[in-house]
Design a protein around this motif. Structure first.
Motif, mmCIF file in Angstrom:
data_model
loop_
_atom_site.group_PDB
_atom_site.id
_atom_site.type_symbol
_atom_site.label_atom_id
_atom_site.label_comp_id
_atom_site.label_asym_id
_atom_site.label_seq_id
_atom_site.Cartn_x
_atom_site.Cartn_y
_atom_site.Cartn_z
ATOM 1 N N ARG A 46 -18.410 -18.966 0.053
ATOM 2 C CA ARG A 46 -19.730 -19.608 -0.066
ATOM 3 C C ARG A 46 -19.901 -20.684 0.997
ATOM 4 O O ARG A 46 -20.953 -20.798 1.618
ATOM 5 C CB ARG A 46 -19.882 -20.218 -1.454
ATOM 6 N N LYS A 47 -18.857 -21.489 1.221
ATOM 7 C CA LYS A 47 -18.924 -22.563 2.215
ATOM 8 C C LYS A 47 -19.137 -22.004 3.617
ATOM 9 O O LYS A 47 -19.973 -22.498 4.390
ATOM 10 C CB LYS A 47 -17.646 -23.398 2.159
ATOM 11 N N GLU A 48 -18.395 -20.963 3.974
ATOM 12 C CA GLU A 48 -18.496 -20.394 5.315
ATOM 13 C C GLU A 48 -19.822 -19.648 5.521
ATOM 14 O O GLU A 48 -20.369 -19.643 6.622
ATOM 15 C CB GLU A 48 -17.298 -19.499 5.621
ATOM 16 N N SER A 63 -22.609 -20.600 4.160
ATOM 17 C CA SER A 63 -23.529 -21.714 4.380
ATOM 18 C C SER A 63 -23.394 -22.256 5.799
ATOM 19 O O SER A 63 -24.394 -22.547 6.475
ATOM 20 C CB SER A 63 -23.249 -22.817 3.364
ATOM 21 N N ARG A 64 -22.153 -22.365 6.274
ATOM 22 C CA ARG A 64 -21.901 -22.845 7.639
ATOM 23 C C ARG A 64 -22.510 -21.901 8.668
ATOM 24 O O ARG A 64 -23.096 -22.335 9.653
ATOM 25 C CB ARG A 64 -20.397 -22.977 7.860
#
Length: 125
Positions: free
Chosen positions: A81-83, A85-86
């Motif tokens: 999820r973080k990547e 978003s990145r």
């Protein structure tokens, strides 16, 4: 009587050739910038669809199966999820760069003595 400057035919031809070459170069640059902008928008559009799918799937998986995941599984899903978003932010940055590169530059004087050492992003003055 006014002063006249005589330019030889050869010199005049060279100036005209330089002017034509510069005009062609400016047109090529403009064309390349438009192509780059078009490419940026196409790439951003093509990349956003899979990112939305990854984000939707990971959110759904978290809601429906999150409690069943061990710590490693939760960590891996959080990384996904973080990547995602990145990558969305990188796409936005690419589009902003395309917009900025089209904008006309405005030159202005800057008084560097007004800058404080801590406000220079690590650049030594």
């Amino acid at each position: 009587m006014g002063h006249e400057i005589k330019i030889s035919g050869t010199l005049c031809a060279r100036f005209m050739k330089i002017g034509v070459a510069r005009g062609q170069s400016d047109r090529r640059t403009c064309f390349c910038n438009k192509e780059l902008e078009s490419f940026s928008y196409s790439v951003s559009h093509d990349l956003r669809a899979p990112l939305r799918a990854i984000d939707a799937f990971s959110r759904h998986y978290w809601k429906t199966c999150g409690e069943k995941l061990d710590e490693d599984g939760k960590k891996h899903l959080a990384i996904i999820r973080k990547e995602a978003s990145r990558m969305g932010q990188l796409i936005d940055d690419m589009l902003n760069l395309a917009r900025v590169s089209r904008a006309e530059l405005k030159r202005e004087s800057v008084d560097l003595s007004q800058l404080k050492p801590g406000n220079c992003g690590g650049v030594a003055l």
